[in-house]
Design an enzyme around this catalytic site. Structure first.
Site, PDB file in Angstrom:
ATOM      1  N   ARG A 541      -2.378  12.293   4.716  1.00 51.33           N
ATOM      2  CA  ARG A 541      -1.673  12.942   3.605  1.00 51.33           C
ATOM      3  C   ARG A 541      -2.634  13.345   2.506  1.00 51.33           C
ATOM      4  O   ARG A 541      -3.615  12.645   2.233  1.00 51.33           O
ATOM      5  CB  ARG A 541      -0.641  11.987   2.994  1.00 51.33           C
ATOM      6  CG  ARG A 541       0.586  11.752   3.843  1.00 51.33           C
ATOM      7  CD  ARG A 541       1.651  11.013   3.060  1.00 51.33           C
ATOM      8  NE  ARG A 541       1.127   9.803   2.434  1.00 51.33           N
ATOM      9  CZ  ARG A 541       1.669   9.228   1.363  1.00 51.33           C
ATOM     10  NH1 ARG A 541       2.725   9.764   0.774  1.00 51.33           N
ATOM     11  NH2 ARG A 541       1.152   8.119   0.865  1.00 51.33           N
ATOM     12  N   SER A 605      -7.616   3.085   4.917  1.00 53.88           N
ATOM     13  CA  SER A 605      -7.000   1.792   5.269  1.00 53.88           C
ATOM     14  C   SER A 605      -7.674   1.118   6.455  1.00 53.88           C
ATOM     15  O   SER A 605      -7.035   0.781   7.457  1.00 53.88           O
ATOM     16  CB  SER A 605      -5.516   2.005   5.547  1.00 53.88           C
ATOM     17  OG  SER A 605      -4.915   2.626   4.449  1.00 53.88           O
ATOM     18  N   ASP A 659      -5.184   0.644   1.320  1.00 55.62           N
ATOM     19  CA  ASP A 659      -3.740   0.833   1.079  1.00 55.62           C
ATOM     20  C   ASP A 659      -3.088  -0.430   0.508  1.00 55.62           C
ATOM     21  O   ASP A 659      -2.118  -0.363  -0.248  1.00 55.62           O
ATOM     22  CB  ASP A 659      -3.007   1.276   2.352  1.00 55.62           C
ATOM     23  CG  ASP A 659      -3.171   0.304   3.513  1.00 55.62           C
ATOM     24  OD1 ASP A 659      -4.071  -0.551   3.465  1.00 55.62           O
ATOM     25  OD2 ASP A 659      -2.409   0.420   4.492  1.00 55.62           O
TER      26      ASP A 659
END
Length: 919
Positions: A541, A605, A659
């Site tokens: 994203r 992450s 994250d």
């Protein structure tokens, strides 16, 4: 409105007596509309009987039988059965063969039931049963064997388990004293014990069975579609397989259970008063139990002969028969029996049977009398078949609605003298049922010795299920982590956290305790436009985040999702970062901000070793990524290089973010007490704010810094090997990184479905699932995604829907299979939540000790699909933390987009702290 009843009896010729009889007995002829209304009334009675609050006042008692499964063909062995309920007592030996042909062998012996036994006292009755069984076993040379026994007891009983039943009331011709409201199995065991004491016989009573249930089970052995049992003989009753979720009288909502309706009492509350005739009332008043079993008295063979007698008596008194001469036979109760009624309805033999029977009863009939009597018999037996069909139609409709089917195929197992011996009854019943429930394709299957063979089969199924339960429990036992084991996991996690923080042990520590260089949480003054990148799964994203401060504090986000193909995930590092920059370029163009040099937070992450907030060296890939030339490299440098190669735009990369840290920061923006972040999704991780003085691998002792624990690797040194199962090892060996991330492989969404699949394969090999057949789809790694665990474990999901999910996976399951699959899913996800809770308890306890307080109040920011979407994971995790860290009051706060919003907030905090530092 078509009346369902006999047509003209002799071809096209319509005899005057028949017309007179039709008019005289008009009340006994029931239209389709009336029968559908009877079916609706019976359905309402069924619902009432199943409800915990309404059952006490229900006429139809809907008794749970605790028979939870039908035969599946794998039953085998020698069984005994005894059958009490008819005019004779019967003992049976049943051999069930596991030969693939579903065959069985029945040997029986019949014993009389004299009046002194059926109307004496309880001790005498059960001693008599034990004596008969002893005689039977001696006859068959079975006295040296210990055999399981099924007890067919054809009277209404309230059961709380399969091998226990309290007699509610005697029916038929039984009136034994001292038995009502007692457990009949205990009484039988006491009587058998007297024989066992003298080494006479040795049997184990495993099941108490109603003859109706036995009928269903016998037919279910031959036809697995059979889920209804019907008795229509001396007495009448029906049973069927009901969904457990509808049976509020029994704990649990998984699977199905056979319900013994005891429908003979339908109408005892007045529900059929408008359909009962003067003859029904007179018959009832003269019975042994006035006001009770009213439906049975309208349809069972025990009463139909008497009903015919009462009708003929009144017609004779009114001069319509036998020239008005009332004989002794017509005045004698019980003189006309069902055998007479059946014989008189044999139309193929003309009127000869009727004339012969009436003459034997000293009634000297004319031909017209014979025609009229024959017609009375037909109307009475036809009404019986009609009413039976209406109640059966209600059961079939309920079954179809339970299954949410528009059309259903099913089989009704059926037994009873009236059905078997009456010349027309079976045909009439079938025809009317099919007309009342056109949406059900019904096969009627005649039972062979339902009360004997059926009782043995119930016992065989009970023994099979008990053996299966033992093996299933053994397979799932390693997943049941007792409190002592969880405390041990908590303490080992705590020790590993300490190893990771200390300079001399950090190199060998499995829980790496990586410094993030995030040294503060939001204070509400953050503002501006920020870009965030989020890489951590199969999607990538890019986000634009606008943060406003002050009284109108808010966060606005705009984002676009891009896929990362497998060939990029597992290609070269350069290809991966070029793909990321291509996605960024598309987004900047899409938002019209390609010229702006915005500060950027990069959520990455994966385990990184950070030397500062904008430097992150990849320790190792997880979650299926294997891009080459990345491990040991600074991912921020790789991103900057890719931006330079493209040469279209420039960005200020302020922070590389995990994250988990983003999750903590997002929740910290809403709640300043949030100092822990937890991810429980595809992967699992925890971060928390640690005192600088405890972080030996970073210079400085003042303030706090967020530590990214990377706890997924807990256990890689073997410290939790004793709780790893053979299934965990199989999953680990088949993964992309064998021997690594062992804790994550036991607790995260990426692996739980695969653990379930391995267990299902093992259980199928043991013959406990899918009829022992491992389908091609079950052999496919990854077929059982964790989302299916969440769906299958949903409390709102009926087993029928579980079966549909399994069918979508190519797994053809029975109802019993679905129960086992649901149990396996629950065991695996429960263990995951408990282990995750034990790890988190170690972290909150560390925070409490850091602060030096006796009682800690703290908030944990949480994200991840497993935590958010699984129906029980979050509750079990929270309960475990409370259990293992009782001095900590932990609030769990769901994060909103920790990897996007959180990255922007970290970037904003870093900018704020940087500006403060410059000043």
């Amino acid at each position: 409105k078509r009346a369902i009843g006999p047509r003209s009896l002799h071809g096209s010729e319509c005899h005057l007596p028949s017309v007179q009889v039709d008019r005289y007995l008009y009340q006994l002829r029931l239209s389709d509309e009336v029968l559908l209304d009877v079916a609706a009334r019976f359905q309402a009675e069924m619902v009432k009987g199943l409800g915990r609050d309404t059952n006490p006042t229900a006429a139809v008692k809907m008794l749970p039988s605790f028979v939870r499964a039908l035969p599946d063909g794998s039953e085998k062995g020698d069984f005994l059965a005894v059958d009490l309920g008819g005019s004779q007592f019967r003992a049976h030996q049943v051999k069930v063969f596991d030969d693939g042909k579903q065959s069985s062998q029945l040997e029986s012996k019949f014993y009389p039931t004299p009046k002194e036994v059926t109307q004496g006292n309880g001790a005498e009755l059960f001693d008599y049963i034990a004596d008969c069984l002893s005689d039977f076993m001696e006859t068959k040379n079975l006295k040296q064997k210990k055999l399981p026994l099924g007890f067919t007891f054809s009277f209404p009983c309230k059961q709380t388990k399969l091998e226990e039943g309290v007699l509610l009331a005697w029916t038929k011709h039984f009136r034994v004293r001292g038995v009502q409201d007692t457990d009949v199995v205990s009484s039988l065991r006491r009587a058998l014990h007297k024989h066992q004491a003298s080494s006479d016989i040795d049997v184990d009573v495993l099941a108490l069975v109603n003859d109706t249930v036995g009928t269903m089970m016998t037919c279910g052995y031959d036809d697995q579609r059979c889920e209804v049992g019907l008795i229509i003989g001396t007495g009448t009753n029906a049973c069927y397989m009901e969904e457990m979720r509808h049976i509020s009288l029994v704990e649990g909502d998984e699977g199905r259970m056979c319900i013994n309706t005891e429908w003979g009492a339908f109408g005892d509350d007045g529900a059929l008063d408008d359909l009962r005739t003067e003859f029904d009332r007179e018959l009832d008043l003269g019975s042994l139990n006035p006001g009770k079993q009213l439906f049975e008295k309208m349809i069972s063979s025990l009463y139909l002969g008497e009903l015919v007698r009462l009708i003929l008596l009144k017609m004779t008194k009114e001069g319509l028969l036998f020239n008005g001469k009332v004989s002794t036979a017509l005045l004698t109760k019980g003189k006309i029996e069902m055998k007479h009624v059946s014989a008189m309805e044999k139309y193929k033999e003309g009127l000869s049977n009727t004339k012969e029977i009436l003459t034997e009863l000293n009634l000297f009939p004319s031909e017209e009398d014979c025609v009229a009597v024959q017609h009375v018999c037909t109307i009475v037996s036809f009404r019986s078949a009609n009413l039976c069909a209406a109640a059966l139609a209600a059961i079939l409709t309920r079954l179809r609605e339970n299954k949410k089917l528009l059309r259903m195929r099913t089989t009704v197992g059926i037994d009873g003298g009236l059905y078997k011996t009456h010349p027309k009854y079976a045909k009439r019943l079938h025809k009317v049922v099919r007309r009342l429930v056109p949406t059900c394709d019904v096969r009627f299957l005649l039972s062979e010795s339902g009360s004997g063979r059926g009782a043995a089969l119930v016992t065989a199924v009970a023994r099979r299920l008990a053996a299966q339960r033992r093996r299933l429990d053994a397979a799932l036992a390693p997943f049941l982590l007792p409190p002592g084991v969880l405390l041990e996991v908590r303490d080992k996690m705590r020790a590993e956290l300490e190893y990771g923080l200390k300079r001399e042990t950090q190199g060998q520590a499995t829980v790496k305790m990586l410094p993030t260089y995030v040294c503060g949480t939001p204070d509400g003054t953050e503002k501006g436009k920020f870009l965030a990148l989020d890489l951590g799964g199969t999607n990538f994203r890019v986000l634009l985040v606008k943060i406003k401060s002050g009284r109108r504090r808010s966060v606005q986000m705009y984002n676009k999702i891009f896929a990362i193909p497998l060939e990029i995930m597992q290609g070269t590092g350069e290809e991966l970062f070029d793909h990321i920059v291509q996605c960024i370029a598309d987004f900047l163009e899409y938002m019209g901000i390609k010229g702006a040099r915005l500060p950027l937070g990069f959520t990455f992450s994966f385990p990184c070793r950070q030397a500062s907030i904008d430097k992150g060296t990849l320790v190792g890939w997880t979650k299926g990524f294997k891009a080459t030339d990345c491990e040991g490299e600074d991912v921020v440098d790789m991103l900057r290089e890719a931006i330079r190669r493209r040469n279209e735009f420039d960005l200020d990369i302020v922070a590389v973010v995990n994250d988990t840290v983003g999750t903590m920061m997002t929740c910290g923006y809403e709640d300043p007490n949030c100092e822990i972040g937890l991810i429980a999704g595809t992967g699992t991780n925890v971060c928390y704010m640690e005192d600088m003085k405890n972080i030996e691998i970073v210079e400085g002792n003042e303030g706090k810094m967020c530590i990214n624990t990377e706890w997924g690797a807990f256990g890689d040194n073997g410290c939790i090997d004793h709780i790893r199962t053979k299934y965990d090892r199989e999953v680990d060996e088949g993964s992309l990184n064998p021997g690594k991330q062992r804790y994550e492989k036991m607790t995260s969404g990426m692996y739980l479905g695969e653990i379930v699949r391995q267990i299902l394969i093992d259980l199928t090999k043991q013959g406990l699932l899918f009829r022992g057949h491992i389908s091609e789809s079950l052999r496919k790694r990854g077929i059982f995604e964790t989302k299916f665990l969440s769906q299958i474990e949903s409390d709102r999901l009926a087993l029928l829907q579980v079966r549909r999910i399994l069918q979508q996976l190519g797994l053809d399951s029975t109802c019993e299979d679905s129960i086992i699959v649901k149990e396996v899913c629950a065991a695996v996800s429960r263990r995951a939540a408990r282990l995750c809770g034990a790890g988190l308890a170690a972290v909150v306890e560390k925070k409490r000790e850091n602060r030096g307080v006796e009682h800690l109040q703290i908030t944990v920011g949480v994200d991840g699909t497993l935590y958010k979407l699984h129906p029980h994971f979050s509750r079990i995790l929270q309960e475990t933390v409370k259990e293992l860290a009782p001095q900590c009051d932990v609030t769990f706060m769901l994060s909103e987009d920790g990897s996007g919003k959180g990255a922007a907030l970290i970037t904003a905090v870093a900018k704020r702290l940087h500006n403060v530092g410059q000043k």
